[in-house]
Design a protein around this motif. Structure first.
Motif, PDB file in Angstrom:
ATOM      1  N   VAL A 297      15.353  -7.211 -25.917  1.00 32.62           N
ATOM      2  CA  VAL A 297      14.974  -7.684 -27.167  1.00 32.62           C
ATOM      3  C   VAL A 297      14.128  -6.576 -27.852  1.00 32.62           C
ATOM      4  O   VAL A 297      13.765  -6.291 -29.010  1.00 32.62           O
ATOM      5  N   TYR A 298      12.735  -6.602 -26.663  1.00 32.09           N
ATOM      6  CA  TYR A 298      11.660  -5.747 -27.410  1.00 32.09           C
ATOM      7  C   TYR A 298      11.937  -4.318 -27.916  1.00 32.09           C
ATOM      8  O   TYR A 298      11.687  -4.014 -28.633  1.00 32.09           O
ATOM      9  N   THR A 299      13.049  -3.685 -27.076  1.00 36.28           N
ATOM     10  CA  THR A 299      13.446  -2.348 -27.290  1.00 36.28           C
ATOM     11  C   THR A 299      14.315  -2.232 -28.625  1.00 36.28           C
ATOM     12  O   THR A 299      14.294  -1.423 -29.297  1.00 36.28           O
ATOM     13  N   VAL A 300      15.338  -3.430 -28.644  1.00 35.24           N
ATOM     14  CA  VAL A 300      16.074  -3.284 -29.928  1.00 35.24           C
ATOM     15  C   VAL A 300      15.175  -3.587 -31.483  1.00 35.24           C
ATOM     16  O   VAL A 300      15.218  -2.609 -32.137  1.00 35.24           O
ATOM     17  N   ILE A 301      14.150  -4.321 -31.300  1.00 35.19           N
ATOM     18  CA  ILE A 301      13.279  -4.536 -32.475  1.00 35.19           C
ATOM     19  C   ILE A 301      12.608  -3.153 -32.523  1.00 35.19           C
ATOM     20  O   ILE A 301      12.524  -2.848 -33.738  1.00 35.19           O
TER      21      ILE A 301
ATOM     22  N   ALA B 126      20.653 -14.256 -32.891  1.00 28.29           N
ATOM     23  CA  ALA B 126      21.252 -13.821 -31.695  1.00 28.29           C
ATOM     24  C   ALA B 126      21.939 -12.354 -31.902  1.00 28.29           C
ATOM     25  O   ALA B 126      21.387 -11.537 -32.619  1.00 28.29           O
ATOM     26  N   LYS B 127      23.325 -12.449 -32.063  1.00 33.29           N
ATOM     27  CA  LYS B 127      24.050 -11.346 -31.951  1.00 33.29           C
ATOM     28  C   LYS B 127      23.323 -10.075 -32.298  1.00 33.29           C
ATOM     29  O   LYS B 127      23.174  -9.407 -31.310  1.00 33.29           O
ATOM     30  N   GLY B 128      22.769  -9.418 -33.384  1.00 35.15           N
ATOM     31  CA  GLY B 128      22.101  -7.904 -33.361  1.00 35.15           C
ATOM     32  C   GLY B 128      20.772  -7.883 -32.619  1.00 35.15           C
ATOM     33  O   GLY B 128      20.452  -6.944 -32.306  1.00 35.15           O
ATOM     34  N   LEU B 129      20.394  -9.164 -32.005  1.00 36.64           N
ATOM     35  CA  LEU B 129      19.050  -9.253 -31.316  1.00 36.64           C
ATOM     36  C   LEU B 129      19.117  -8.451 -29.928  1.00 36.64           C
ATOM     37  O   LEU B 129      18.156  -7.929 -29.618  1.00 36.64           O
TER      38      LEU B 129
END
Ligand SMILES: *Cc1c(COP(=O)(O)O)cnc(C)c1O
Length: 402
Positions: A298-302, A257-260
């Motif tokens: 999520v997609y953009t963070v990864i 979770a958190k950094g996701l």
């Protein structure tokens, strides 16, 4: 834009908020990368990032744009429909984790609830009537009823009996204790541990990450699910995308979770191998889990973590911070531990007051956990120059304190 201006909070002003948090009397109105700003423009270096959440720093322009654009297009439709961003986010997460199936949730605790349900389902299918899960002392897994029962901290559990009786507790890093538990409890079906204990004090196992390999072997030997809680250690925090990638093993169940979401509330529970397929139609769900907006985040963070090589950066700059701290505090009675941007400085005495001293005198945001451990969780994309800024403030702080 909004025309609402909030009055500043007065120290003794009555509030309708439930008093669940001990808050510091400061609020930030703006952030940029590794820095936070108060209303009057005072700049603070943030070595906490919202408790390991904003790994890419505050107000990251790429994430901000994705949120703004998606918010103005479509936020939520429900899991009654196909959600291409959710499928794409799952694809990304599978790529960086090596896991097979992904269920999106909205928080860490909720992700661990999913893992606990998977373990129970797994056990039930093997004919174990009341399946048990091994957990560690000093662990933290969340505040819901099942996850607080899993948590190895009496303060988290006090007053909330009855706890769920799923859990068998062993010392963190102690493989013999696990084998011992296996002999005593034939109904164990899984182990749930953090690769590095975050809330517990940045605790690494005495044998390092090979603890995970030993746990993997035991799980294989007994046909248990190996479940890793990477809520805090995931998403580049320790210098690998997930901390177990410091080894060659893969868990059966993985939570994060958190950094996701870099501040957007999202979480995930993932499975591979023998844990795949345990939760089928109707067995789990979440109204908010994997919304169009959340999934795009999520997609953009990864994608951004990958494009910025932020995981490699966390490894290199984190190593530098640890080495510098060890060198510069060599004459002090401290122990510096951790990996990547998850760093603990164990002081010889309780030091909770350091949080306020760091903030007020050094304009530095840190956290103290387990009483005497200064916990650093800077952005994983922190630059070398910012790391030197951090070291300067921190070493001055600790030198004047000890
Ligand atoms: C923060 C944390 C949790 C709980 O996450 P929430 O989002 O607060 O529910 C669970 N496990 C670990 C290891 C954590 O660090």
């Amino acid at each position: 834009m909004t025309d609402i201006t909030l009055a500043p909070i007065q120290p003794d002003q009555p509030s309708h908020l439930m008093a669940t948090y001990g808050r510091q009397a400061i609020s930030f109105v703006r952030g940029r990368g590794a820095y936070l700003y108060t209303e009057d423009g005072t700049e603070y270096l943030d070595a906490l990032t919202g408790i390991a959440v904003c790994g890419l720093g505050h107000a990251h322009p790429v994430i901000a744009e994705a949120i703004a654009e998606q918010a103005a297009t479509l936020v939520h439709t429900s899991n009654l429909f196909e959600i291409p961003w959710q499928t794409a986010a799952a694809q990304k997460l599978a790529e960086v984790s090596g896991m097979e199936e992904i269920f999106f949730s909205n928080s860490g605790a909720e992700s661990n609830e999913g893992a606990i349900k998977i373990a129970r389902k797994f056990g039930t299918q093997q004919g174990v009537r009341l399946p048990k899960i091994i957990v560690a002392e000093q662990s933290f897994h969340g505040r819901t009823l099942a996850t607080l029962s899993a948590t190895g901290n009496k303060k988290v559990q006090d007053g909330f009996a009855p706890l769920t009786n799923d859990f068998i507790r062993v010392p963190f890093g102690d493989v013999e204790a696990i084998q011992e538990a296996a002999l005593q409890h034939p109904d164990i079906v899984a182990i749930l541990i953090e690769p590095i204990q975050g809330e517990g004090g940045i605790n690494t196992a005495p044998q390092g990450f090979s603890y995970l390999e030993e746990v993997r072997n035991i799980c294989n030997q007994h046909n248990w699910l190996m479940m890793l809680d990477e809520i805090q250690t995931g998403n580049g925090r320790t210098g690998k995308y997930f901390a177990y990638q410091h080894t060659n093993i893969v868990p059966d169940v993985l939570t994060t979770a958190k950094g996701l979401g870099n501040g957007f509330p999202v979480g995930a529970v993932m499975t591979q191998g023998k844990a795949v397929g345990l939760l089928g139609p109707g067995s789990h769900g979440s109204t908010y889990g994997g919304t169009v907006l959340g999934s795009r985040v999520v997609y953009t963070v990864i994608d951004t973590i990958q494009k910025e090589n932020a995981v490699e950066n966390a490894a290199v700059v984190g190593r530098y911070i640890v080495d510098q701290l060890r060198a510069k505090l060599a004459d002090k009675n401290v122990q510096v531990r951790g990996f990547g941007m998850m760093i603990g400085i164990q002081l010889p005495k309780d030091c909770a007051e350091l949080v306020a001293i760091a903030r007020d005198q050094h304009k530095l945001i840190i956290n103290v956990t387990a009483g005497s451990v200064v916990r650093l969780l800077p952005p994983i994309n922190m630059t070398q120059v910012q790391a030197d800024d951090l070291l300067e403030r921190l070493v001055t702080l600790i030198n004047s304190y000890l």
